[in-house]
Design a protein around this motif. Structure first.
Motif, PDB file in Angstrom:
ATOM      1  N   ILE A   7     -18.660 -20.323 -10.132  1.00 11.24           N
ATOM      2  CA  ILE A   7     -17.677 -20.507  -9.058  1.00 11.24           C
ATOM      3  C   ILE A   7     -18.373 -20.593  -7.703  1.00 11.24           C
ATOM      4  N   ALA A   8     -19.441 -19.801  -7.525  1.00 14.01           N
ATOM      5  CA  ALA A   8     -20.177 -19.848  -6.257  1.00 14.01           C
ATOM      6  C   ALA A   8     -20.838 -21.213  -6.070  1.00 14.01           C
ATOM      7  N   GLU A   9     -21.394 -21.765  -7.135  1.00 16.00           N
ATOM      8  CA  GLU A   9     -22.013 -23.087  -7.051  1.00 16.00           C
ATOM      9  C   GLU A   9     -20.976 -24.173  -6.804  1.00 16.00           C
ATOM     10  N   GLU A  10     -19.788 -24.014  -7.405  1.00 13.95           N
ATOM     11  CA  GLU A  10     -18.713 -24.993  -7.195  1.00 13.95           C
ATOM     12  C   GLU A  10     -18.386 -25.133  -5.715  1.00 13.95           C
ATOM     13  N   VAL A  11     -18.267 -23.990  -5.041  1.00 13.43           N
ATOM     14  CA  VAL A  11     -17.903 -24.004  -3.624  1.00 13.43           C
ATOM     15  C   VAL A  11     -19.084 -24.430  -2.761  1.00 13.43           C
ATOM     16  N   ALA A  12     -20.263 -23.841  -3.021  1.00 11.49           N
ATOM     17  CA  ALA A  12     -21.432 -24.111  -2.179  1.00 11.49           C
ATOM     18  C   ALA A  12     -21.921 -25.546  -2.320  1.00 11.49           C
ATOM     19  N   ASN A  13     -21.741 -26.148  -3.494  1.00  9.40           N
ATOM     20  CA  ASN A  13     -22.214 -27.511  -3.719  1.00  9.40           C
ATOM     21  C   ASN A  13     -21.488 -28.499  -2.809  1.00  9.40           C
ATOM     22  N   GLU A  14     -20.172 -28.416  -2.770  1.00  8.09           N
ATOM     23  CA  GLU A  14     -19.402 -29.330  -1.924  1.00  8.09           C
ATOM     24  C   GLU A  14     -19.619 -29.040  -0.442  1.00  8.09           C
ATOM     25  N   LYS A  15     -19.800 -27.755  -0.139  1.00  8.68           N
ATOM     26  CA  LYS A  15     -20.032 -27.407   1.258  1.00  8.68           C
ATOM     27  C   LYS A  15     -21.413 -27.883   1.712  1.00  8.68           C
ATOM     28  N   PHE A  41     -15.570 -16.140  -2.782  1.00  4.35           N
ATOM     29  CA  PHE A  41     -15.648 -15.784  -1.366  1.00  4.35           C
ATOM     30  C   PHE A  41     -17.088 -15.823  -0.864  1.00  4.35           C
ATOM     31  N   PHE A  42     -18.002 -15.175  -1.604  1.00  2.22           N
ATOM     32  CA  PHE A  42     -19.397 -15.151  -1.177  1.00  2.22           C
ATOM     33  C   PHE A  42     -20.039 -16.536  -1.293  1.00  2.22           C
ATOM     34  N   GLY A  43     -19.573 -17.334  -2.264  1.00  4.80           N
ATOM     35  CA  GLY A  43     -20.094 -18.685  -2.379  1.00  4.80           C
ATOM     36  C   GLY A  43     -19.729 -19.539  -1.182  1.00  4.80           C
ATOM     37  N   SER A  44     -18.563 -19.281  -0.583  1.00 10.43           N
ATOM     38  CA  SER A  44     -18.159 -20.045   0.599  1.00 10.43           C
ATOM     39  C   SER A  44     -18.992 -19.679   1.824  1.00 10.43           C
ATOM     40  N   LEU A  45     -19.701 -18.556   1.750  1.00 11.00           N
ATOM     41  CA  LEU A  45     -20.569 -18.157   2.866  1.00 11.00           C
ATOM     42  C   LEU A  45     -21.892 -18.908   2.845  1.00 11.00           C
ATOM     43  N   ALA A  46     -22.253 -19.426   1.676  1.00 10.07           N
ATOM     44  CA  ALA A  46     -23.528 -20.153   1.563  1.00 10.07           C
ATOM     45  C   ALA A  46     -23.359 -21.566   2.097  1.00 10.07           C
ATOM     46  N   THR A  47     -24.329 -22.022   2.849  1.00 12.88           N
ATOM     47  CA  THR A  47     -24.276 -23.382   3.409  1.00 12.88           C
ATOM     48  C   THR A  47     -25.133 -24.356   2.615  1.00 12.88           C
ATOM     49  N   LYS A  48     -25.985 -23.830   1.724  1.00 10.29           N
ATOM     50  CA  LYS A  48     -26.843 -24.674   0.897  1.00 10.29           C
ATOM     51  C   LYS A  48     -26.858 -24.116  -0.524  1.00 10.29           C
ATOM     52  N   MET A  49     -27.145 -24.989  -1.493  1.00  6.45           N
ATOM     53  CA  MET A  49     -27.212 -24.553  -2.886  1.00  6.45           C
ATOM     54  C   MET A  49     -28.291 -23.509  -3.087  1.00  6.45           C
ATOM     55  N   GLU A  50     -29.345 -23.585  -2.259  1.00  4.30           N
ATOM     56  CA  GLU A  50     -30.438 -22.623  -2.393  1.00  4.30           C
ATOM     57  C   GLU A  50     -30.006 -21.207  -2.038  1.00  4.30           C
ATOM     58  N   ASP A  51     -28.910 -21.094  -1.290  1.00  2.00           N
ATOM     59  CA  ASP A  51     -28.456 -19.771  -0.845  1.00  2.00           C
ATOM     60  C   ASP A  51     -27.464 -19.131  -1.802  1.00  2.00           C
ATOM     61  N   SER A 103      -7.891 -11.291  -3.715  1.00  2.00           N
ATOM     62  CA  SER A 103      -7.684 -12.740  -3.783  1.00  2.00           C
ATOM     63  C   SER A 103      -7.181 -13.279  -2.450  1.00  2.00           C
ATOM     64  N   PHE A 104      -6.186 -12.598  -1.863  1.00  2.00           N
ATOM     65  CA  PHE A 104      -5.628 -13.076  -0.604  1.00  2.00           C
ATOM     66  C   PHE A 104      -6.571 -12.813   0.571  1.00  2.00           C
ATOM     67  N   VAL A 105      -7.313 -11.704   0.531  1.00  2.00           N
ATOM     68  CA  VAL A 105      -8.305 -11.448   1.576  1.00  2.00           C
ATOM     69  C   VAL A 105      -9.406 -12.507   1.511  1.00  2.00           C
ATOM     70  N   SER A 106      -9.866 -12.807   0.291  1.00  2.00           N
ATOM     71  CA  SER A 106     -10.899 -13.836   0.119  1.00  2.00           C
ATOM     72  C   SER A 106     -10.382 -15.194   0.576  1.00  2.00           C
ATOM     73  N   LEU A 107      -9.102 -15.472   0.288  1.00  2.00           N
ATOM     74  CA  LEU A 107      -8.513 -16.733   0.723  1.00  2.00           C
ATOM     75  C   LEU A 107      -8.481 -16.837   2.246  1.00  2.00           C
ATOM     76  N   ALA A 108      -8.124 -15.716   2.905  1.00  2.00           N
ATOM     77  CA  ALA A 108      -8.076 -15.723   4.371  1.00  2.00           C
ATOM     78  C   ALA A 108      -9.455 -16.001   4.960  1.00  2.00           C
ATOM     79  N   PHE A 109     -10.477 -15.356   4.436  1.00  2.00           N
ATOM     80  CA  PHE A 109     -11.836 -15.615   4.914  1.00  2.00           C
ATOM     81  C   PHE A 109     -12.294 -17.012   4.517  1.00  2.00           C
ATOM     82  N   TYR A 110     -11.885 -17.456   3.336  1.00  2.00           N
ATOM     83  CA  TYR A 110     -12.272 -18.767   2.848  1.00  2.00           C
ATOM     84  C   TYR A 110     -11.784 -19.865   3.787  1.00  2.00           C
ATOM     85  N   ARG A 111     -10.557 -19.730   4.230  1.00  2.00           N
ATOM     86  CA  ARG A 111     -10.016 -20.714   5.166  1.00  2.00           C
ATOM     87  C   ARG A 111     -10.840 -20.792   6.447  1.00  2.00           C
TER      88      ARG A 111
END
Length: 426
Positions: free
Chosen positions: A202-210, A300-310, A384-392
């Motif tokens: 899941i972290a790679e899914e989010v970080a890859n597109e980001k 949530f933590f995956g959305s904090l990464a800006t690169k796949m390496e992170d 889930s909702f806290v992560s969603l708020a930060f995710y946005r």
């Protein structure tokens, strides 16, 4: 809602068709097959292995008949008649031991010389010689076989293990306890494996597109909420697919091998219905809630990464948290009534690892179990909702700062957006 299902479908199809998923599903099956094959090979080898040989040296014909007429787990070398020959044969490793036995004044004097290959048979030989000595002394006392049987009859001891609960005695069922402990181990190990696997996915899914800057295009046509829950649902469906595959293969293997001797022997020693009942009871609730919590945190933590390496750095806190819970659960197995264990069993992030062991040891009430379940599910929904708020707030943030710095920046943006919405509503 249509965009949500489109995202879910794409995530599911991409992961199901990947080589990584196939390898992830097959690796445990290959491991189980290898272990089963090795076990079967050695069991067959033991059955075909020639019996251990020993020599029996005695001038008493009754002793010779005892060892030649009865069925033993070893063979008697009838060619060896002298102790010196037996010693030579033992040195040549053609036999694993030899027994010398003589009768004097109603007493059997015996000596058994053996190597390690024969060490587990000495108690059986001693018991047989003791029975023979008992018969000799019975003849001296003119006792019949019935009298000897009465003298040798063991005491009937009925064992009953009880617990003291609320001033009354309750009988403890060891089979249920073993099943519950096995279920607790199973759910703890399963949660750990699935967290390690799907947190990374899941972290790679989010970080890859980001990291590829595609996120701006995606969010121009779909909301962050649909994107977040779509990714989450897609990954959870992949997880359920893997579990379903194992369930189908396991059921098929049971149908195919259920008549095998080794399977029947195992089923006679365990209560399969009780195991399924335990696995489909509280343990499956803790399993689903536990995996869901950590997968949401990984998104949530995956959305904090800006690169796949992170990505690996981003999910490291989750892995450490899961490891802490796992080891507390192992400690709970040995000390289920410890205050430390009791406290951590009600902390949602650790409850799925710890509470099953307390349930197995019966150190928690039904009310306590349901409170922990409600707390765990409630925390999973909250996170889930806290992560969603930060995710946005942070899904479009590209920063080279550390995770803590990115979280602070996301919090600031979230507060600013909240103030802007409040001003617009006024």
């Amino acid at each position: 809602m249509n965009k949500y299902w489109v995202i879910t479908k794409e995530v599911y199809k991409k992961n199901i068709k990947s080589f990584g998923f196939i390898a992830m599903v097959l690796s445990p099956l290959v491991l189980v097959a290898v272990v089963a094959g090795i076990t079967y090979y050695f069991s067959q080898e033991e059955q075909t292995e020639p019996d251990t040989q020993i020599a029996v040296i005695s001038e008493n014909e009754t002793i010779n008949q005892i060892f030649s007429s009865q069925d033993w787990d070893f063979q008697i070398d009838d060619d060896i008649k002298e102790e010196s020959e037996a010693e030579e044969a033992l040195l040549d490793e053609s036999i694993s031991g030899y027994l010398t036995a003589e009768v004097e004044n109603g007493t059997v004097n015996a000596e058994l010389v053996y190597t390690d290959d024969f060490s587990d048979q000495s108690s059986i030989i001693q018991e047989s010689l003791s029975n023979f000595q008992t018969m000799l002394r019975a003849d001296e006392l003119n006792l019949g076989q019935e009298d000897v049987a009465k003298l040798s009859e063991p005491v009937t001891l009925v064992e009953q293990h009880v617990d003291i609960e609320e001033g009354s005695l309750t009988e403890e069922d060891f089979s249920d306890t073993i099943v519950q402990q096995g279920s607790a181990y199973f759910v703890s190990i399963a949660i750990m494996i699935f967290i390690m696997t799907y947190a990374g996915i899941i972290a790679e899914e989010v970080a890859n597109e980001k990291g590829t800057r595609i996120m701006e295009i995606i969010l121009s046509s779909a909301s962050a909420t649909n994107h977040f829950f779509g990714k989450l649902t897609g990954v959870m469906l992949v997880l359920l697919t893997q579990i379903t595959i194992y369930a189908v293969i396991g059921f098929g293997a049971y149908i195919y091998f259920k008549d095998a001797d080794i399977v029947q022997s195992a089923l006679n020693q365990i209560d399969l219905a009780s195991i399924l009942q335990e696995l489909l009871g509280f343990t499956i609730i803790f399993f689903i809630a536990g995996v869901l919590m950590y997968v949401v945190l990984a998104a949530f933590f995956g959305s904090l990464a800006t690169k796949m390496e992170d990505v690996n750095k981003a999910v490291t806190p989750i892995v450490f948290m899961a490891l802490i819970g796992f080891y507390i659960g192992i400690f709970a197995f040995t000390s289920p009534d410890n205050t430390f264990v009791e406290v951590f069993s009600y902390i949602p992030l650790f409850t799925p690892f710890v509470m099953p062991f307390r349930i197995a040891a019966e150190t928690v009430s039904t009310l306590g179990i349901w409170l922990s379940i409600i707390g765990t599910i409630g925390f999973a929904i909250l996170i889930s909702f806290v992560s969603l708020a930060f995710y946005r707030s942070n899904v479009l943030i590209y920063s080279d700062t550390n995770l803590l710095g990115t979280i602070k920046r996301s919090w600031s943006i979230m507060q600013s957006n909240r103030k802007a919405r409040k001003n617009n509503s006024q």
